[in-house]
Design a protein around this motif. Structure first.
Motif, PDB file in Angstrom:
ATOM      1  N   THR A   6       0.855  -1.184   0.000  1.00 23.75           N
ATOM      2  CA  THR A   6       0.000   0.000   0.000  1.00 23.75           C
ATOM      3  C   THR A   6       0.891   1.234   0.000  1.00 23.75           C
ATOM      4  OG1 THR A   6      -0.048   0.130   2.404  1.00 23.75           O
ATOM      5  CG2 THR A   6      -1.766  -1.207   1.353  1.00 23.75           C
ATOM      6  N   LYS A  38      -7.956   1.576  -5.478  1.00 20.06           N
ATOM      7  CA  LYS A  38      -6.779   1.178  -4.694  1.00 20.06           C
ATOM      8  C   LYS A  38      -5.523   1.267  -5.552  1.00 20.06           C
ATOM      9  CE  LYS A  38      -9.376  -1.937  -1.764  1.00 20.06           C
ATOM     10  NZ  LYS A  38      -9.516  -3.296  -1.272  1.00 20.06           N
ATOM     11  N   ARG A  40      -1.490  -0.016  -5.632  1.00 22.78           N
ATOM     12  CA  ARG A  40      -0.558  -0.972  -5.052  1.00 22.78           C
ATOM     13  C   ARG A  40       0.776  -0.878  -5.774  1.00 22.78           C
ATOM     14  NH1 ARG A  40      -3.775  -0.703  -1.688  1.00 22.78           N
ATOM     15  NH2 ARG A  40      -5.062  -2.315  -0.797  1.00 22.78           N
TER      16      ARG A  40
END
Length: 59
Positions: A6, A38, A40
């Motif tokens: 993350t 998200k 990553r």
């Protein structure tokens, strides 16, 4: 097996502030993978951050 990080984990691993990492992503200095909203980072993305960026032309 490859690991995904993350923002917080990647910033800690690179020893930079999370805001710095977000700035690098927006400027394209470091690559990332987006999964919907998200974001990553892989080990390869983080390793590439250590490579010197190309010099910009000065006037």
């Amino acid at each position: 097996m490859a690991r995904d990080y993350t923002y917080a984990e990647a910033a800690t691993k690179l020893r930079v502030a999370e805001t710095t990492l977000r700035r690098w992503v927006s400027k394209g200095r470091i690559s990332c993978h987006r999964l919907g909203r998200k974001v990553r980072f892989t080990d390869e993305d983080l390793a590439a951050a250590y490579k010197p960026a190309p010099a910009t032309a000065r006037r």
